[in-house]
Design a protein around this motif. Structure first.
Motif, PDB file in Angstrom:
ATOM      1  N   ARG A 166      52.331 -35.496 -49.378  1.00 28.26           N
ATOM      2  CA  ARG A 166      52.211 -35.413 -50.839  1.00 28.26           C
ATOM      3  C   ARG A 166      50.779 -35.645 -51.315  1.00 28.26           C
ATOM      4  NH1 ARG A 166      57.304 -35.569 -53.183  1.00 28.26           N
ATOM      5  NH2 ARG A 166      58.989 -35.930 -51.705  1.00 28.26           N
ATOM      6  N   ILE A 167      49.909 -36.121 -50.427  1.00 24.66           N
ATOM      7  CA  ILE A 167      48.507 -36.373 -50.787  1.00 24.66           C
ATOM      8  C   ILE A 167      47.630 -35.420 -49.980  1.00 24.66           C
ATOM      9  CG2 ILE A 167      46.675 -38.110 -50.907  1.00 24.66           C
ATOM     10  CD1 ILE A 167      48.891 -40.250 -50.834  1.00 24.66           C
ATOM     11  N   ARG A 168      47.054 -34.451 -50.627  1.00 24.74           N
ATOM     12  CA  ARG A 168      46.322 -33.385 -49.940  1.00 24.74           C
ATOM     13  C   ARG A 168      45.044 -33.875 -49.268  1.00 24.74           C
ATOM     14  NH1 ARG A 168      46.796 -28.195 -54.086  1.00 24.74           N
ATOM     15  NH2 ARG A 168      49.084 -28.023 -53.997  1.00 24.74           N
ATOM     16  N   SER A 169      44.488 -34.991 -49.752  1.00 25.48           N
ATOM     17  CA  SER A 169      43.226 -35.483 -49.199  1.00 25.48           C
ATOM     18  C   SER A 169      43.390 -36.141 -47.827  1.00 25.48           C
ATOM     19  CB  SER A 169      42.577 -36.487 -50.163  1.00 25.48           C
ATOM     20  OG  SER A 169      43.449 -37.586 -50.387  1.00 25.48           O
ATOM     21  N   VAL A 170      44.634 -36.450 -47.446  1.00 26.63           N
ATOM     22  CA  VAL A 170      44.891 -37.082 -46.150  1.00 26.63           C
ATOM     23  C   VAL A 170      44.660 -36.072 -45.025  1.00 26.63           C
ATOM     24  CG1 VAL A 170      46.632 -38.190 -44.682  1.00 26.63           C
ATOM     25  CG2 VAL A 170      46.537 -38.713 -47.119  1.00 26.63           C
ATOM     26  N   SER A 171      44.006 -36.513 -43.963  1.00 31.86           N
ATOM     27  CA  SER A 171      43.706 -35.644 -42.823  1.00 31.86           C
ATOM     28  C   SER A 171      44.992 -35.116 -42.183  1.00 31.86           C
ATOM     29  CB  SER A 171      42.894 -36.426 -41.788  1.00 31.86           C
ATOM     30  OG  SER A 171      42.880 -35.755 -40.547  1.00 31.86           O
ATOM     31  N   PRO A 172      45.111 -33.793 -41.986  1.00 35.69           N
ATOM     32  CA  PRO A 172      46.286 -33.240 -41.294  1.00 35.69           C
ATOM     33  C   PRO A 172      46.436 -33.801 -39.881  1.00 35.69           C
ATOM     34  CG  PRO A 172      45.046 -31.497 -42.374  1.00 35.69           C
ATOM     35  CD  PRO A 172      44.203 -32.732 -42.460  1.00 35.69           C
ATOM     36  N   PHE A 173      45.299 -34.063 -39.222  1.00 39.56           N
ATOM     37  CA  PHE A 173      45.353 -34.623 -37.865  1.00 39.56           C
ATOM     38  C   PHE A 173      46.000 -35.997 -37.877  1.00 39.56           C
ATOM     39  CE2 PHE A 173      43.534 -37.335 -34.545  1.00 39.56           C
ATOM     40  CZ  PHE A 173      43.856 -36.604 -33.408  1.00 39.56           C
ATOM     41  N   LEU A 174      45.631 -36.838 -38.864  1.00 43.63           N
ATOM     42  CA  LEU A 174      46.223 -38.176 -38.983  1.00 43.63           C
ATOM     43  C   LEU A 174      47.715 -38.072 -39.259  1.00 43.63           C
ATOM     44  CD1 LEU A 174      45.929 -41.275 -39.213  1.00 43.63           C
ATOM     45  CD2 LEU A 174      45.432 -40.945 -41.650  1.00 43.63           C
ATOM     46  N   ARG A 175      48.090 -37.155 -40.152  1.00 47.11           N
ATOM     47  CA  ARG A 175      49.506 -36.969 -40.486  1.00 47.11           C
ATOM     48  C   ARG A 175      50.310 -36.555 -39.264  1.00 47.11           C
ATOM     49  NH1 ARG A 175      49.434 -32.404 -43.551  1.00 47.11           N
ATOM     50  NH2 ARG A 175      50.230 -31.187 -41.800  1.00 47.11           N
ATOM     51  N   ARG A 176      49.771 -35.621 -38.489  1.00 48.40           N
ATOM     52  CA  ARG A 176      50.485 -35.148 -37.293  1.00 48.40           C
ATOM     53  C   ARG A 176      50.565 -36.231 -36.225  1.00 48.40           C
ATOM     54  NH1 ARG A 176      46.722 -30.043 -37.874  1.00 48.40           N
ATOM     55  NH2 ARG A 176      47.867 -28.937 -39.521  1.00 48.40           N
ATOM     56  N   ALA A 177      49.484 -36.976 -36.056  1.00 51.79           N
ATOM     57  CA  ALA A 177      49.468 -38.045 -35.047  1.00 51.79           C
ATOM     58  C   ALA A 177      50.492 -39.125 -35.385  1.00 51.79           C
ATOM     59  CB  ALA A 177      48.075 -38.650 -34.946  1.00 51.79           C
ATOM     60  N   LEU A 178      50.540 -39.532 -36.644  1.00 56.56           N
ATOM     61  CA  LEU A 178      51.516 -40.547 -37.060  1.00 56.56           C
ATOM     62  C   LEU A 178      52.931 -39.995 -36.987  1.00 56.56           C
ATOM     63  CD1 LEU A 178      49.675 -42.186 -40.104  1.00 56.56           C
ATOM     64  CD2 LEU A 178      50.111 -43.215 -37.874  1.00 56.56           C
ATOM     65  N   GLY A 179      53.091 -38.706 -37.336  1.00 61.54           N
ATOM     66  CA  GLY A 179      54.413 -38.090 -37.269  1.00 61.54           C
ATOM     67  C   GLY A 179      54.962 -38.066 -35.857  1.00 61.54           C
ATOM     68  N   VAL A 180      54.117 -37.758 -34.901  1.00 63.76           N
ATOM     69  CA  VAL A 180      54.533 -37.750 -33.494  1.00 63.76           C
ATOM     70  C   VAL A 180      54.808 -39.170 -32.999  1.00 63.76           C
ATOM     71  CG1 VAL A 180      53.758 -37.262 -31.139  1.00 63.76           C
ATOM     72  CG2 VAL A 180      53.409 -35.567 -32.927  1.00 63.76           C
ATOM     73  N   SER A 181      54.000 -40.132 -33.464  1.00 63.36           N
ATOM     74  CA  SER A 181      54.184 -41.523 -33.018  1.00 63.36           C
ATOM     75  C   SER A 181      55.549 -42.080 -33.421  1.00 63.36           C
ATOM     76  CB  SER A 181      53.074 -42.415 -33.586  1.00 63.36           C
ATOM     77  OG  SER A 181      53.222 -42.592 -34.986  1.00 63.36           O
ATOM     78  N   ILE A 182      56.113 -41.578 -34.529  1.00 61.48           N
ATOM     79  CA  ILE A 182      57.446 -42.017 -34.962  1.00 61.48           C
ATOM     80  C   ILE A 182      58.500 -41.655 -33.922  1.00 61.48           C
ATOM     81  CG2 ILE A 182      59.264 -41.695 -36.705  1.00 61.48           C
ATOM     82  CD1 ILE A 182      57.005 -41.062 -38.712  1.00 61.48           C
ATOM     83  N   LEU A 183      58.268 -40.534 -33.227  1.00 57.26           N
ATOM     84  CA  LEU A 183      59.250 -40.028 -32.261  1.00 57.26           C
ATOM     85  C   LEU A 183      58.970 -40.478 -30.835  1.00 57.26           C
ATOM     86  CD1 LEU A 183      59.392 -36.467 -33.787  1.00 57.26           C
ATOM     87  CD2 LEU A 183      61.246 -38.133 -33.830  1.00 57.26           C
ATOM     88  N   ILE A 184      57.830 -41.128 -30.621  1.00 57.33           N
ATOM     89  CA  ILE A 184      57.482 -41.607 -29.279  1.00 57.33           C
ATOM     90  C   ILE A 184      57.625 -43.121 -29.161  1.00 57.33           C
ATOM     91  CG2 ILE A 184      55.644 -41.821 -27.561  1.00 57.33           C
ATOM     92  CD1 ILE A 184      54.539 -39.157 -28.494  1.00 57.33           C
ATOM     93  N   PHE A 185      56.950 -43.853 -30.043  1.00 54.16           N
ATOM     94  CA  PHE A 185      56.869 -45.308 -29.868  1.00 54.16           C
ATOM     95  C   PHE A 185      58.180 -46.062 -30.122  1.00 54.16           C
ATOM     96  CE2 PHE A 185      52.303 -44.269 -30.602  1.00 54.16           C
ATOM     97  CZ  PHE A 185      51.867 -44.622 -29.333  1.00 54.16           C
ATOM     98  N   PRO A 186      58.896 -45.859 -31.234  1.00 52.91           N
ATOM     99  CA  PRO A 186      60.165 -46.588 -31.392  1.00 52.91           C
ATOM    100  C   PRO A 186      61.180 -46.323 -30.275  1.00 52.91           C
ATOM    101  CG  PRO A 186      59.443 -45.760 -33.504  1.00 52.91           C
ATOM    102  CD  PRO A 186      58.537 -45.147 -32.476  1.00 52.91           C
ATOM    103  N   PRO A 187      61.455 -45.047 -29.907  1.00 52.18           N
ATOM    104  CA  PRO A 187      62.411 -44.826 -28.809  1.00 52.18           C
ATOM    105  C   PRO A 187      61.942 -45.405 -27.477  1.00 52.18           C
ATOM    106  CG  PRO A 187      62.118 -42.811 -30.064  1.00 52.18           C
ATOM    107  CD  PRO A 187      61.059 -43.762 -30.533  1.00 52.18           C
ATOM    108  N   PHE A 188      60.618 -45.428 -27.264  1.00 49.96           N
ATOM    109  CA  PHE A 188      60.070 -45.954 -26.011  1.00 49.96           C
ATOM    110  C   PHE A 188      60.029 -47.483 -26.015  1.00 49.96           C
ATOM    111  CE2 PHE A 188      56.572 -47.215 -23.196  1.00 49.96           C
ATOM    112  CZ  PHE A 188      56.917 -46.559 -22.026  1.00 49.96           C
TER     113      PHE A 188
END
Length: 313
Positions: free
Chosen positions: A261-283
């Motif tokens: 929802r915030i366009r100024s946020v880096s797409p790389f940061l958004r993708r990295a955090l998005g992937v971390s949601i699916l890796i770190f909690p299950p692991f």
């Protein structure tokens, strides 16, 4: 150009940016991570199911967490591993819809399960004399059913709100399908979807956070006032690991959703955090609970010893 969503169309996920030299190391890493996640979570499930002394409200609620974690990991890793090997980032429309549903279902269920576990610890530590009267088998079943039904109904509605549209784009802006990236494929008015998503983002992030703050404030207060050092240490250890798991999921999820929802946020940061949601909690969930919860740790050791003895005989 509008594309009929009912036709057999393909969507393009964001590129992984892997050179040929990194394809097989990435494939190996992804496969081993997924297998490790599945093994550790299945081990926790089997241990709780097989050990009668773990058939208590705390561990029955914990039993639901590996199930949710495996749903999230399975929604993400197989498709990722396949795309690494084939170097093909195409995904069918319906497969994308299913992946988005499962990933959001996993995130919602995890937040609700962790909230229920926090409430259980609050009652056990702050109201020990009323614990058996409150956390009855009937109430426990009701809590578990509510967790899964609420998660399912919210996410089904979210996906149905999207499927009423025709899409005019085919490029997914993330490494996997999710509701915000799907809505960006639509050129029509999506205000209803945005309001619905924003409302439940506030509800699902704020509700569990409020429960966590209240329950842990009360638990901390009780622990400080408790003269029994052993009971205090056990409570802090159990709740500390629980709170760590919650913070990892809560912060990453909130930042990822807000980043869309915030366009100024880096797409790389958004993708990295998005992937971390699916890796770190299950692991990390089975490792943290397996190592920090004494009863579960002992039961896992007993289960593994029993398996080894059975093989030798």
């Amino acid at each position: 150009m509008y594309t009929n969503a009912s036709s057999a169309i393909l969507l393009t996920l964001e590129t992984l940016g892997l050179s040929n030299a990194y394809v097989y190391p990435a494939f190996l890493f992804g496969t081993l991570t997924y297998l490790c996640i599945m093994f550790c979570n299945l081990l926790v499930l089997a241990t709780i199911a097989c050990s009668k002394k773990l058939h208590k409200p705390m561990f029955i609620l914990l039993f639901n967490l590996p199930i949710s974690d495996m749903v999230g990991a399975t929604a993400f890793f197989p498709q990722l591993i396949f795309s690494i090997v084939t170097q093909n980032r195409l995904i069918s429309y319906y497969a994308c819809i299913i992946q988005a549903f499962l990933i959001h279902f996993y995130g919602t269920a995890n937040l609700l399960i962790l909230s229920a576990m926090a409430y259980d610890r609050y009652v056990a530590i702050c109201c020990p004399l009323r614990y058996n009267a409150i956390m009855t088998q009937h109430n426990l079943v009701r809590i578990v059913i509510l967790i899964w039904c609420i998660s399912f109904s919210i996410m089904v509605t979210l996906i149905l709100l999207f499927t009423r549209f025709n899409i005019c784009r085919t490029n997914i802006v993330d490494l996997y399908c999710n509701n915000p990236s799907l809505v960006k494929l639509v050129c029509e008015d999506t205000r209803v979807n945005n309001y619905y998503g924003l409302f439940f983002m506030v509800l699902l992030q704020g509700g569990p956070l409020s429960i966590m703050i209240y329950t842990y404030a009360q638990i901390f207060r009780t622990c400080v006032m408790n003269n029994q050092s052993d009971a205090r240490q056990k409570a802090i250890q159990t709740c500390g690991s629980h709170f760590t798991v919650y913070l990892i999921l809560q912060i990453n999820t909130l930042v990822t959703l807000l980043a869309h929802r915030i366009r100024s946020v880096s797409p790389f940061l958004r993708r990295a955090l998005g992937v971390s949601i699916l890796i770190f909690p299950p692991f990390l969930d089975p490792i943290i609970y397996g190592l920090k919860t004494k009863e579960l740790k002992q039961s896992i050791k007993m289960l593994l010893r029993r398996k080894n003895v059975g093989r030798k005989t």
